[in-house]
Motif scaffolding. Structure first.
Motif, PDB file in Angstrom:
ATOM      1  N   SER A  78      15.698 -49.945 100.780  1.00  0.00           N
ATOM      2  CA  SER A  78      14.349 -49.777 101.126  1.00  0.00           C
ATOM      3  C   SER A  78      13.444 -50.946 100.650  1.00  0.00           C
ATOM      4  CB  SER A  78      13.740 -48.501 100.612  1.00  0.00           C
ATOM      5  OG  SER A  78      14.423 -47.437 101.356  1.00  0.00           O
ATOM      6  N   GLY A  79      12.506 -51.444 101.627  1.00  0.00           N
ATOM      7  CA  GLY A  79      11.537 -52.349 101.288  1.00  0.00           C
ATOM      8  C   GLY A  79      10.384 -52.106 101.728  1.00  0.00           C
ATOM      9  N   CYS A  80       9.305 -52.191 101.224  1.00  0.00           N
ATOM     10  CA  CYS A  80       7.966 -51.902 101.523  1.00  0.00           C
ATOM     11  C   CYS A  80       7.003 -53.522 101.647  1.00  0.00           C
ATOM     12  CB  CYS A  80       7.230 -51.297 100.596  1.00  0.00           C
ATOM     13  SG  CYS A  80       8.030 -49.609 100.343  1.00  0.00           S
ATOM     14  N   ALA A  81       6.042 -53.410 102.350  1.00  0.00           N
ATOM     15  CA  ALA A  81       4.945 -54.544 102.405  1.00  0.00           C
ATOM     16  C   ALA A  81       3.672 -54.084 102.920  1.00  0.00           C
ATOM     17  CB  ALA A  81       5.476 -55.743 103.078  1.00  0.00           C
ATOM     18  N   PHE A  82       2.700 -54.640 102.156  1.00  0.00           N
ATOM     19  CA  PHE A  82       1.247 -54.506 102.515  1.00  0.00           C
ATOM     20  C   PHE A  82       0.405 -55.611 103.059  1.00  0.00           C
ATOM     21  CE2 PHE A  82      -3.184 -53.903 102.125  1.00  0.00           C
ATOM     22  CZ  PHE A  82      -3.569 -52.649 103.026  1.00  0.00           C
ATOM     23  N   ASP A  83      -0.371 -55.648 104.411  1.00  0.00           N
ATOM     24  CA  ASP A  83      -1.034 -56.858 104.452  1.00  0.00           C
ATOM     25  C   ASP A  83      -2.337 -56.563 104.997  1.00  0.00           C
ATOM     26  OD1 ASP A  83      -1.657 -59.408 104.523  1.00  0.00           O
ATOM     27  OD2 ASP A  83       0.147 -60.178 105.593  1.00  0.00           O
ATOM     28  N   GLU A  84      -3.221 -57.226 104.736  1.00  0.00           N
ATOM     29  CA  GLU A  84      -4.572 -56.808 105.516  1.00  0.00           C
ATOM     30  C   GLU A  84      -5.503 -58.218 105.551  1.00  0.00           C
ATOM     31  OE1 GLU A  84      -7.281 -54.382 103.215  1.00  0.00           O
ATOM     32  OE2 GLU A  84      -6.568 -55.419 101.330  1.00  0.00           O
ATOM     33  N   ALA A  85      -6.209 -58.030 106.630  1.00  0.00           N
ATOM     34  CA  ALA A  85      -7.160 -59.196 106.905  1.00  0.00           C
ATOM     35  C   ALA A  85      -8.741 -58.733 106.713  1.00  0.00           C
ATOM     36  CB  ALA A  85      -7.041 -59.862 108.215  1.00  0.00           C
ATOM     37  N   ALA A  86      -9.430 -59.484 105.739  1.00  0.00           N
ATOM     38  CA  ALA A  86     -10.875 -59.028 105.535  1.00  0.00           C
ATOM     39  C   ALA A  86     -11.690 -60.473 105.620  1.00  0.00           C
ATOM     40  CB  ALA A  86     -11.044 -58.374 104.354  1.00  0.00           C
ATOM     41  N   ARG A  87     -12.964 -60.447 105.875  1.00  0.00           N
ATOM     42  CA  ARG A  87     -13.790 -61.543 106.134  1.00  0.00           C
ATOM     43  C   ARG A  87     -14.014 -62.304 104.757  1.00  0.00           C
ATOM     44  NH1 ARG A  87     -19.219 -60.536 108.356  1.00  0.00           N
ATOM     45  NH2 ARG A  87     -19.358 -62.711 108.633  1.00  0.00           N
ATOM     46  N   ARG A  88     -14.015 -61.374 103.417  1.00  0.00           N
ATOM     47  CA  ARG A  88     -14.313 -62.180 102.424  1.00  0.00           C
ATOM     48  C   ARG A  88     -13.346 -60.981 101.144  1.00  0.00           C
ATOM     49  NH1 ARG A  88     -19.621 -61.639 103.981  1.00  0.00           N
ATOM     50  NH2 ARG A  88     -19.695 -59.637 102.997  1.00  0.00           N
ATOM     51  N   HIS A  89     -12.911 -61.444 100.183  1.00  0.00           N
ATOM     52  CA  HIS A  89     -12.368 -60.811  99.084  1.00  0.00           C
ATOM     53  C   HIS A  89     -13.106 -59.455  98.626  1.00  0.00           C
ATOM     54  CE1 HIS A  89      -9.925 -59.544  95.766  1.00  0.00           C
ATOM     55  NE2 HIS A  89     -10.870 -59.628  95.091  1.00  0.00           N
ATOM     56  N   TYR A  92     -14.068 -54.473 103.193  1.00  0.00           N
ATOM     57  CA  TYR A  92     -13.281 -53.644 103.921  1.00  0.00           C
ATOM     58  C   TYR A  92     -12.302 -54.671 104.784  1.00  0.00           C
ATOM     59  CZ  TYR A  92     -15.033 -49.001 102.145  1.00  0.00           C
ATOM     60  OH  TYR A  92     -15.199 -48.079 101.455  1.00  0.00           O
ATOM     61  N   ALA A  93     -11.435 -54.283 105.273  1.00  0.00           N
ATOM     62  CA  ALA A  93     -10.291 -54.743 106.089  1.00  0.00           C
ATOM     63  C   ALA A  93     -10.693 -54.647 107.404  1.00  0.00           C
ATOM     64  CB  ALA A  93      -8.706 -54.091 105.937  1.00  0.00           C
ATOM     65  N   GLN A  94     -10.370 -55.818 108.193  1.00  0.00           N
ATOM     66  CA  GLN A  94     -10.892 -55.767 109.581  1.00  0.00           C
ATOM     67  C   GLN A  94      -9.380 -55.172 110.248  1.00  0.00           C
ATOM     68  OE1 GLN A  94     -11.252 -60.014 109.583  1.00  0.00           O
ATOM     69  NE2 GLN A  94     -13.164 -59.626 110.705  1.00  0.00           N
ATOM     70  N   VAL A  95      -8.532 -55.142 109.874  1.00  0.00           N
ATOM     71  CA  VAL A  95      -7.097 -54.731 109.991  1.00  0.00           C
ATOM     72  C   VAL A  95      -6.120 -54.570 109.021  1.00  0.00           C
ATOM     73  CG1 VAL A  95      -4.855 -54.468 111.458  1.00  0.00           C
ATOM     74  CG2 VAL A  95      -7.252 -54.902 112.604  1.00  0.00           C
ATOM     75  N   GLY A  96      -5.252 -53.473 108.516  1.00  0.00           N
ATOM     76  CA  GLY A  96      -4.310 -53.639 107.720  1.00  0.00           C
ATOM     77  C   GLY A  96      -3.275 -52.838 107.983  1.00  0.00           C
ATOM     78  N   VAL A  97      -2.110 -53.092 107.518  1.00  0.00           N
ATOM     79  CA  VAL A  97      -0.625 -52.514 107.886  1.00  0.00           C
ATOM     80  C   VAL A  97      -0.078 -52.387 106.295  1.00  0.00           C
ATOM     81  CG1 VAL A  97       0.532 -54.766 108.229  1.00  0.00           C
ATOM     82  CG2 VAL A  97       1.121 -52.701 109.343  1.00  0.00           C
ATOM     83  N   ALA A  98       0.684 -51.175 106.303  1.00  0.00           N
ATOM     84  CA  ALA A  98       1.716 -50.747 105.387  1.00  0.00           C
ATOM     85  C   ALA A  98       2.852 -50.561 106.033  1.00  0.00           C
ATOM     86  CB  ALA A  98       1.224 -49.686 104.612  1.00  0.00           C
TER      87      ALA A  98
END
Length: 188
Positions: A78-89, A92-98
């Motif tokens: 199994s493998g997992c990954a998470f990524d998201e995009a936000a304006r600043r560190h 809150y994310a504009q979009v994120g995916v798990a």
């Protein structure tokens, strides 16, 4: 998150708050977490996917507390990954995916789960995109097709930080990036 949240927030508090832009609810759904809800005289278990019922809404009754979270172990390959995009560190994310994937002995995708945050009223499961991956050999073509499918499945509302079209663009980009990492981890 900001230092204040990291030092004072709790995993259970984030899950129970059910903010559609929060990371932990999407992770709980992607990983198949089970939540124990307790009240005086008894308790019940709820799957994370059934826990979220709408915008800032959960299956938690007025007299219940979230008292336990069980994160099941993932099977081999199994493998997992998470990524998201936000304006600043820390924003809150504009979009994120798990993403969670599992490979069979032949290197084909045996199972996939793609869950998004900040694209609806709560964690959004892209079942069609995940189903399209099952049985396929991971490749740039299958990853791009799954990312496009996920972007078509979501129905985001735009806000002051990102239009609906930009959220679909981010969904395609982040999904492809996360799937590449998850498949590489599953193969390692």
């Amino acid at each position: 998150a900001h230092p204040q949240i990291r030092s004072r927030g709790t995993v259970g508090g984030s899950l129970a708050h059910a903010d559609p832009a929060a990371e932990l609810p999407a992770l709980a759904v992607a990983l198949g977490a089970r939540l124990r809800l307790q009240r005086q005289g008894g308790d019940r278990w709820v799957e994370a996917e059934q826990f979220y019922t709408g915008l800032f809404s959960t299956a938690l009754a007025a007299d219940e507390l979230l008292t336990e979270i069980v994160w099941p172990a993932l099977p081999g390959r199994s493998g997992c990954a998470f990524d998201e995009a936000a304006r600043r560190h820390g924003d809150y994310a504009q979009v994120g995916v798990a993403v969670v994937v599992r490979l069979d002995d032949g290197g084909r995708c045996a199972a996939a789960r793609l869950v998004y945050l900040a694209v609806g009223d709560g964690p959004f499961v892209a079942g069609g995109a995940a189903a399209a991956l099952v049985g396929a050999t991971p490749s740039e073509e299958t990853i791009a097709a799954a990312a496009a499918s996920a972007a078509a499945e979501i129905d985001p509302t735009g806000d002051i930080h990102a239009s609906a079209d930009f959220k679909r663009y981010l969904t395609r980009t982040l999904t492809a990036r996360a799937l590449r990492r998850a498949f590489a981890r599953a193969a390692a």
